[in-house]
Design an enzyme around this catalytic site. Structure first.
Site, PDB file in Angstrom:
ATOM      1  N   ALA A   1       0.841  -1.201   0.000  1.00  0.00           N
ATOM      2  CA  ALA A   1       0.000   0.000   0.000  1.00  0.00           C
ATOM      3  C   ALA A   1       0.871   1.244   0.000  1.00  0.00           C
ATOM      4  O   ALA A   1       1.958   1.247   0.574  1.00  0.00           O
ATOM      5  CB  ALA A   1      -0.916   0.009   1.223  1.00  0.00           C
TER       6      ALA A   1
ATOM      7  N   GLU B   1      -1.861 -11.709  -4.888  1.00  0.00           N
ATOM      8  CA  GLU B   1      -3.181 -11.553  -5.501  1.00  0.00           C
ATOM      9  C   GLU B   1      -3.532 -10.082  -5.482  1.00  0.00           C
ATOM     10  O   GLU B   1      -3.101  -9.334  -4.604  1.00  0.00           O
ATOM     11  CB  GLU B   1      -4.234 -12.375  -4.777  1.00  0.00           C
ATOM     12  CG  GLU B   1      -4.633 -11.841  -3.441  1.00  0.00           C
ATOM     13  CD  GLU B   1      -5.708 -12.672  -2.783  1.00  0.00           C
ATOM     14  OE1 GLU B   1      -6.586 -12.049  -2.166  1.00  0.00           O
ATOM     15  OE2 GLU B   1      -5.676 -13.903  -2.860  1.00  0.00           O
TER      16      GLU B   1
ATOM     17  N   ASN C   1      -7.754  -3.299 -10.200  1.00  0.00           N
ATOM     18  CA  ASN C   1      -6.626  -2.472  -9.761  1.00  0.00           C
ATOM     19  C   ASN C   1      -5.546  -2.466 -10.854  1.00  0.00           C
ATOM     20  O   ASN C   1      -4.481  -3.060 -10.718  1.00  0.00           O
ATOM     21  CB  ASN C   1      -6.075  -2.981  -8.429  1.00  0.00           C
ATOM     22  CG  ASN C   1      -5.146  -1.988  -7.773  1.00  0.00           C
ATOM     23  OD1 ASN C   1      -4.635  -1.071  -8.418  1.00  0.00           O
ATOM     24  ND2 ASN C   1      -4.906  -2.184  -6.492  1.00  0.00           N
TER      25      ASN C   1
ATOM     26  N   TYR D   1       3.111  -4.687 -11.033  1.00  0.00           N
ATOM     27  CA  TYR D   1       3.591  -6.059 -10.859  1.00  0.00           C
ATOM     28  C   TYR D   1       4.081  -6.654 -12.187  1.00  0.00           C
ATOM     29  O   TYR D   1       5.106  -7.327 -12.228  1.00  0.00           O
ATOM     30  CB  TYR D   1       2.499  -6.938 -10.245  1.00  0.00           C
ATOM     31  CG  TYR D   1       2.012  -6.438  -8.898  1.00  0.00           C
ATOM     32  CD1 TYR D   1       2.885  -5.896  -7.960  1.00  0.00           C
ATOM     33  CD2 TYR D   1       0.664  -6.486  -8.572  1.00  0.00           C
ATOM     34  CE1 TYR D   1       2.432  -5.429  -6.731  1.00  0.00           C
ATOM     35  CE2 TYR D   1       0.204  -6.026  -7.338  1.00  0.00           C
ATOM     36  CZ  TYR D   1       1.092  -5.503  -6.432  1.00  0.00           C
ATOM     37  OH  TYR D   1       0.647  -5.046  -5.220  1.00  0.00           O
TER      38      TYR D   1
END
Length: 149
Positions: free
Chosen positions: A77, A107, A112, A119
């Site tokens: 985050a 995951e 998102n 990623y």
């Protein structure tokens, strides 16, 4: 000023709980869950924080002691005001440095797109989905990374 990426300390706990609530809302971990994570730091948890005089981001990893077991990225985050500044990338660099030679799973919510792009930029690829996993029926995308040798 670029944040320092460092291991979390006990005094970071209130800021981590608050940031988790901002970033994950009803899906945030409770303060008790965060305390449990801190209690496991010497066992199999790594918590990295991005520190700019205050915690502006974090990553939580489950790193099993057996090298053949996969590492899981449990949480990443960044405070909304600091998104798209490279902090998420800095956290991922440090996290993946701790996973040399290992397979890493995570995951992420299918909607998102910014996280999925981050990623993918680090070499994660989608391996499966959990249909309807999140509230509102949203899919969870399961992604895997393996360091190239």
């Amino acid at each position: 000023m670029r944040p320092a990426i460092r291991a979390a300390r006990a005094e970071d706990l209130p800021e981590l709980v608050a940031l988790d609530e901002v970033c994950f809302g009803s899906e945030a971990w409770s303060a008790g869950a965060w305390v449990d994570e801190f209690e496991r730091l010497s066992e199999d948890r790594v918590i990295l924080v991005a520190d700019e005089g205050r915690v502006v981001g974090y990553a939580v990893l489950l790193v099993p002691p057996v090298l053949e077991d996969v590492v899981e990225v449990l949480r990443v985050a960044v405070t909304p005001a600091e998104r798209r500044t490279g902090i998420g990338g800095q956290l991922m660099v440090m996290a993946l440095d701790r996973c040399a030679g290992r397979t890493v799973l995570l995951e992420v919510a299918a909607s998102n797109e910014s996280a999925i792009g981050l990623y993918r930029g680090f070499g994660f690829g989608e391996i499966s989905r959990r249909r309807g996993y999140y509230g509102g029926g949203e899919d969870a995308v399961i992604m895997r990374w393996r360091e190239e040798t």
